[in-house]
Motif scaffolding. Structure first.
Motif, PDB file in Angstrom:
ATOM      1  N   THR A  60       1.273  -4.671  78.474  1.00 20.58           N
ATOM      2  CA  THR A  60       0.250  -4.355  79.492  1.00 20.58           C
ATOM      3  C   THR A  60      -0.884  -5.094  79.595  1.00 20.58           C
ATOM      4  O   THR A  60      -1.339  -5.784  78.478  1.00 20.58           O
ATOM      5  N   GLN A  61      -1.416  -5.471  80.486  1.00 19.35           N
ATOM      6  CA  GLN A  61      -2.565  -6.333  80.682  1.00 19.35           C
ATOM      7  C   GLN A  61      -3.750  -5.556  81.592  1.00 19.35           C
ATOM      8  O   GLN A  61      -3.317  -4.783  82.253  1.00 19.35           O
ATOM      9  N   VAL A  62      -5.056  -5.706  81.230  1.00 13.20           N
ATOM     10  CA  VAL A  62      -6.007  -5.235  81.829  1.00 13.20           C
ATOM     11  C   VAL A  62      -6.905  -6.227  82.702  1.00 13.20           C
ATOM     12  O   VAL A  62      -7.069  -7.222  81.997  1.00 13.20           O
ATOM     13  N   VAL A  63      -7.086  -6.065  83.826  1.00 11.17           N
ATOM     14  CA  VAL A  63      -7.533  -6.874  84.965  1.00 11.17           C
ATOM     15  C   VAL A  63      -9.052  -6.856  85.149  1.00 11.17           C
ATOM     16  O   VAL A  63      -9.316  -5.382  85.576  1.00 11.17           O
ATOM     17  N   LEU A  64      -9.812  -7.503  85.122  1.00 12.50           N
ATOM     18  CA  LEU A  64     -11.325  -7.383  85.494  1.00 12.50           C
ATOM     19  C   LEU A  64     -11.430  -7.900  86.886  1.00 12.50           C
ATOM     20  O   LEU A  64     -11.258  -8.935  87.056  1.00 12.50           O
ATOM     21  N   TYR A  65     -12.180  -7.070  87.524  1.00 11.89           N
ATOM     22  CA  TYR A  65     -12.654  -7.356  89.103  1.00 11.89           C
ATOM     23  C   TYR A  65     -14.237  -7.434  89.300  1.00 11.89           C
ATOM     24  O   TYR A  65     -14.949  -6.390  88.536  1.00 11.89           O
ATOM     25  N   THR A 123     -21.968  -4.610  87.136  1.00 10.47           N
ATOM     26  CA  THR A 123     -21.131  -3.552  87.752  1.00 10.47           C
ATOM     27  C   THR A 123     -19.624  -4.299  87.864  1.00 10.47           C
ATOM     28  O   THR A 123     -19.573  -5.156  88.562  1.00 10.47           O
ATOM     29  N   TYR A 124     -18.359  -3.816  87.240  1.00  8.32           N
ATOM     30  CA  TYR A 124     -17.094  -4.201  87.376  1.00  8.32           C
ATOM     31  C   TYR A 124     -16.186  -3.112  87.828  1.00  8.32           C
ATOM     32  O   TYR A 124     -16.525  -1.782  87.708  1.00  8.32           O
ATOM     33  N   LYS A 125     -14.953  -3.617  88.104  1.00 12.05           N
ATOM     34  CA  LYS A 125     -14.004  -2.427  88.193  1.00 12.05           C
ATOM     35  C   LYS A 125     -12.820  -3.191  87.331  1.00 12.05           C
ATOM     36  O   LYS A 125     -12.573  -4.228  87.164  1.00 12.05           O
ATOM     37  N   LEU A 126     -11.952  -2.114  86.739  1.00 12.74           N
ATOM     38  CA  LEU A 126     -10.643  -2.579  86.141  1.00 12.74           C
ATOM     39  C   LEU A 126      -9.335  -2.196  86.652  1.00 12.74           C
ATOM     40  O   LEU A 126      -9.446  -0.988  87.202  1.00 12.74           O
ATOM     41  N   SER A 127      -8.381  -2.898  86.535  1.00 14.67           N
ATOM     42  CA  SER A 127      -7.148  -2.087  86.827  1.00 14.67           C
ATOM     43  C   SER A 127      -6.245  -2.523  85.654  1.00 14.67           C
ATOM     44  O   SER A 127      -6.459  -3.491  84.663  1.00 14.67           O
ATOM     45  N   VAL A 128      -5.019  -1.719  85.539  1.00 15.38           N
ATOM     46  CA  VAL A 128      -4.106  -1.757  84.445  1.00 15.38           C
ATOM     47  C   VAL A 128      -2.460  -2.093  85.065  1.00 15.38           C
ATOM     48  O   VAL A 128      -2.158  -1.778  85.884  1.00 15.38           O
ATOM     49  N   GLU A 129      -2.018  -3.353  84.511  1.00 15.76           N
ATOM     50  CA  GLU A 129      -0.746  -3.880  85.214  1.00 15.76           C
ATOM     51  C   GLU A 129       0.209  -3.797  83.870  1.00 15.76           C
ATOM     52  O   GLU A 129      -0.115  -4.183  82.725  1.00 15.76           O
ATOM     53  N   ARG A 130       1.372  -3.371  84.230  1.00 15.89           N
ATOM     54  CA  ARG A 130       2.459  -3.281  83.011  1.00 15.89           C
ATOM     55  C   ARG A 130       3.619  -4.349  83.438  1.00 15.89           C
ATOM     56  O   ARG A 130       3.862  -4.635  84.571  1.00 15.89           O
ATOM     57  N   TRP A 131       4.013  -4.819  82.546  1.00 17.09           N
ATOM     58  CA  TRP A 131       5.486  -5.671  82.483  1.00 17.09           C
ATOM     59  C   TRP A 131       6.258  -5.540  81.491  1.00 17.09           C
ATOM     60  O   TRP A 131       5.967  -4.845  80.324  1.00 17.09           O
ATOM     61  N   PRO A 132       7.444  -5.929  81.123  1.00 13.94           N
ATOM     62  CA  PRO A 132       8.170  -6.860  82.333  1.00 13.94           C
ATOM     63  C   PRO A 132       8.581  -5.961  83.612  1.00 13.94           C
ATOM     64  O   PRO A 132       8.499  -4.551  83.375  1.00 13.94           O
ATOM     65  N   THR A 159       0.365  -0.824  90.040  1.00 13.62           N
ATOM     66  CA  THR A 159      -0.859  -1.074  89.411  1.00 13.62           C
ATOM     67  C   THR A 159      -1.747   0.152  89.447  1.00 13.62           C
ATOM     68  O   THR A 159      -1.672   0.971  90.424  1.00 13.62           O
ATOM     69  N   GLN A 160      -2.460   0.584  88.541  1.00 10.82           N
ATOM     70  CA  GLN A 160      -3.339   1.667  88.400  1.00 10.82           C
ATOM     71  C   GLN A 160      -4.869   1.072  88.097  1.00 10.82           C
ATOM     72  O   GLN A 160      -5.134  -0.035  87.252  1.00 10.82           O
ATOM     73  N   TYR A 161      -5.718   1.828  88.671  1.00  7.53           N
ATOM     74  CA  TYR A 161      -7.255   1.467  88.568  1.00  7.53           C
ATOM     75  C   TYR A 161      -7.984   2.490  88.047  1.00  7.53           C
ATOM     76  O   TYR A 161      -7.625   3.643  88.352  1.00  7.53           O
TER      77      TYR A 161
END
Length: 793
Positions: free
Chosen positions: A154-159, A186-195, A200-202
């Motif tokens: 899993t990776q966490v993405v910063l927006y 102020t930021y937002k985050l999402s969680v993306e899973r692979w493979p 995508t979940q926020y």
């Protein structure tokens, strides 16, 4: 003696990442020596609270120019760096901390201007540039699965809060992650899973970035943000073709009431698996060899697709069979047997109306679904149907089965000519210079200075628009030609007037930009043809001039789009809220009519529209002011029946309402504007007005065209016979029948516009070609009234 400068072959710069780059190690921890490129050496260590910072990216910049860099490198696991072969000179050092969201300059400065300098005067000279990370914040936390265990892979993405993707970080074996160096904000985050493909979940538990919770980061200890993944379900299946698995089929799951799309390709066994959040989906499939899409289980379009409901932890099997497609191909020739290069080919399935289109370069081909078809060809203004037919009604139908390709060969009929001329409607004088456009074809524009514009066409029915830049634009309709004809047509052009529109603030007299003017005919209803004033908005000086306006009597509606002023009907001494009170302006040939509009400040109206009989909210009803045409202010109701009309001046307004399943009616649920209830608007306030909507009287009829012709599309517009106010749009069905609702008692005019065999036309009930020839239809308070048309454009 000073050392010689580095040779010109030495690379002067090394690219540095931007602040939006993804995080991760930079491969070259040190810059390797380059033969023949000697210079200075920068070394040091970057620390944060006593710990070396790994993966900090360093760039050596010119001391005098912050846009010129010469060398770069990154720190190792202990935070140490070594950058070699720096050309002799004076420099500054930029330090991008891991994640590239915090940037500082040596020693501990915020920007290039305040950064310290260091100078190399001898080859091999070494400078030690240790530095401490400036104060910063961060985000840390753990990601767990829906069942509570650590989520790996899993990776966490910063927006940023405006949706820009900034950086990402992979979780560790315990599901932990850290963004160690972030600026306060102020930021937002999402969680993306692979493979594979996973939704995508926020944060926290959201399904879109817009709905994600904002995360506030301050200086000091990192903000802790944990996230548990939502439970998912799945759709699985296998795609086959005549019993054999099909690989590389694109399978998309599309949310029925949303914008989310998840997609996968089938494997070598034709199998696919879609991991999805709970919801309702439709499946779209694209077979790699086929240009045609299909929808599960067996449809060519989304409307015919079945809905699949996915539940948390559930699994739905959706096997699919690749739908058959067959290639239709052919040759297309001019009448001299040469290839019709660049012609348009359209194949239309007779039952569904679905059209496939391509361009022919002498030869052409199109994959289609099995069915019964007609073929239309267009080239250089010539239009005909297979086989050698000049109307859609005479087109020969052909069947496409599931076997061999279908071959068609067509030759355009002999060319014909249309010669167009123009005169002045008042004097009869010939107009020598004008441009003519052959409508509905790709034959383009013909301009002339000799008084005649000529088009080469095929047999068929055409219309031409004529514009000389002086008169009102004219149109010649229903020009019928056969192969070999040479047809001459002329149009009498009317000289127009002008409207000089000025917009000012009612209190200060200051000019207003983006104020607009829409013209409404007083004595007759609008119909296709010349311009009756149109719609346009002011420039920064608050002015706009309408040119070439058909002489007539007009009233004007004036909306404004500056978030300050409100719309109005232009009254005798200022703004008014009803067309009944609006001033009448007369536009005369060759005369400039001046219209100065003084705008007051704005307010609004909101409310709900419900069914008068049941009390239920009505979705998709239109509340409007000044009609549904260009320039009117329109608001549609949501699922709760709520609407808003914003940007209205402080007047007593009369509101019009319409819905396809209800009669058009005025505020007060009345048929006539004169009897409408007024709704008072106040500056800076919202007035509430609710409407229980009435069903009305049923108006029905049949539109009949000549035998053998095809009605392409037809639309009936209902207008009040006295005021010409819009009351309803009614679409005509494929069999020529129509039915819609009109509130009675009132007298109306019915306008019918549409296309038969590709030829557009317009008629007033009963069969009048102009408004002056229209009959009045009396609509009673209840019951049904019938109005039939004959329509042969």
């Amino acid at each position: 003696m000073p050392p010689p400068p580095p040779p010109s072959s030495c690379p002067p710069t090394t690219a540095a990442p931007t602040t939006a780059a993804a995080s991760g190690p930079v491969v070259n921890v040190t810059s390797p020596p380059l033969a023949g490129c000697p210079g200075g050496i920068a070394t040091g260590r970057i620390m944060d609270n006593g710990v070396g910072v790994q993966y900090a990216y360093l760039t050596v910049y010119s001391a005098s120019n912050p846009n010129v860099s010469v060398r770069s490198g990154s720190t190792d696991a202990d935070g140490r760096f070594r950058i070699v072969n720096i050309p002799l000179g004076t420099y500054k050092l930029r330090i991008m901390l891991p994640g590239y969201q915090v940037v500082q300059w040596w020693p501990g400065k915020a920007d290039h201007a305040s950064a310290g300098t260091f100078t190399f005067t001898a080859i091999g000279e070494e400078k030690v540039l240790d530095d401490q990370a400036l104060p910063h914040g961060g985000i840390t936390g753990h990601i767990t699965t829906a069942t509570g265990g650590p989520s790996t892979d899993t990776q966490v993405v910063l927006y940023s809060t405006d949706g820009a993707r900034l950086t990402s970080v992979a979780v560790d074996a315990d599901g932990g992650y850290t963004f160690g160096f972030l600026a306060p904000g102020t930021y937002k985050l999402s969680v993306e899973r692979w493979p594979g493909f996973n939704p995508t979940q926020y944060v926290h538990g959201r399904t879109s970035l817009a709905d994600a919770d904002p995360i506030t980061v301050a200086l000091g200890a990192p903000t802790v943000v944990d996230e548990q993944l939502l439970a998912t379900g799945e759709i699985t299946g296998v795609v086959t073709d005549q019993g054999q698995p099909v690989a590389n089929v694109l399978v998309e799951a599309r949310l029925v009431n949303g914008t989310g799309v998840m997609a996968v390709y089938t494997d070598a066994d034709g199998r696919y698996r879609l991991n999805l959040l709970p919801g309702q989906y439709k499946l779209r499939l694209q077979v790699y060899w086929d240009q045609l899409e299909q929808w599960w289980p067996d449809s060519d379009d989304e409307a015919g697709a079945q809905t699949i409901t996915v539940t948390a932890g559930g699994s739905v099997v959706a096997d699919a069979q690749a739908r058959p497609s067959v290639t239709v191909w052919g040759n297309l020739f001019q009448d001299n047997s040469e290839a019709a290069y660049g012609a348009t080919v359209e194949l239309t399935e007779v039952t569904t109306g679905r059209t496939y289109r391509t361009t022919a370069y002498g030869q052409w081909q199109l994959p289609v679904r099995p069915g019964t078809y007609t073929a239309r060809f267009e080239w250089n203004g010539q239009v005909q149907w297979y086989h050698r037919a000049t109307t859609a009604g005479d087109a020969r139908q052909f069947v496409v089965g599931t076997g061999d390709p279908v071959f068609l060969e067509e030759t355009f009929l002999g060319a014909a000519s249309i010669l167009v001329s123009a005169t002045d409607a008042r004097t009869g004088a010939k107009v020598d210079s004008f441009c003519a456009i052959l409508n509905g074809t790709s034959n383009g524009q013909r301009c002339t200075n000799t008084g005649v514009a000529e088009f080469e066409v095929g047999a068929g029915v055409y219309s031409v628009t004529v514009d000389d830049g002086v008169h009102v634009i004219g149109t010649i309709d229903n020009i019928r030609v056969a192969a070999g004809d040479r047809v001459t047509r002329s149009v009498a052009l009317t000289a127009g007037g002008s409207i000089e529109f000025t917009a000012v603030d009612a209190g200060t007299g200051a000019p207003i930009a983006n104020a607009c003017l829409a013209s409404k005919l007083v004595d007759r209803a609008p119909e296709p043809g010349p311009s009756y004033g149109g719609f346009a908005c002011t420039d920064d000086e608050g002015r706009y001039t309408f040119e070439r306006i058909t002489p007539d009597r007009y009233q004007f509606f004036a909306p404004v789009y500056d978030d300050v002023h409100g719309a109005q009907w232009v009254g005798p001494r200022g703004g008014v809220g009803s067309q009944d009170e609006a001033k009448v302006f007369t536009v005369r040939e060759g005369v400039v009519t001046k219209v100065t509009v003084r705008f007051d400040k704005r307010g609004s109206i909101s409310g709900k529209v419900t069914d008068r009989a049941t009390g239920q909210p009505i979705f998709g009803a239109y509340a409007n002011i000044a009609g549904m045409q260009a320039g009117g202010i329109v608001g549609s109701t949501d699922t709760d029946g709520a609407y808003t009309l914003d940007g209205l001046g402080p007047y007593a307004w009369k509101l019009s309402f319409w819905h396809p399943d209800y009669a058009g009616q005025w505020s007060g649920a009345v048929a006539e504007r004169s009897a409408a209830t007024t709704v008072k608007v106040r500056v800076g306030a919202t007035t509430t007005y609710n409407l229980p909507m009435r069903k009305g009287t049923l108006v029905t009829g049949v539109v009949t065209s000549a035998p053998g012709t095809q009605q392409n599309w037809l639309l009936v517009t209902v207008l009040n016979a006295r005021t010409h106010d819009f009351r309803s749009y009614i679409e005509v069905n494929a069999d020529g029948t129509y039915r819609g609702w009109v509130l009675g008692p009132q007298k109306v005019h019915l306008s019918l516009e549409g296309s038969v065999d590709g030829v557009r036309g317009h008629v007033w009930w009963r069969d009048g070609k102009t408004f002056a020839g229209a009959d009045t239809l009396a609509v009673p308070r209840t019951g049904t009234v019938t109005a039939n048309f004959t329509f042969n454009p």
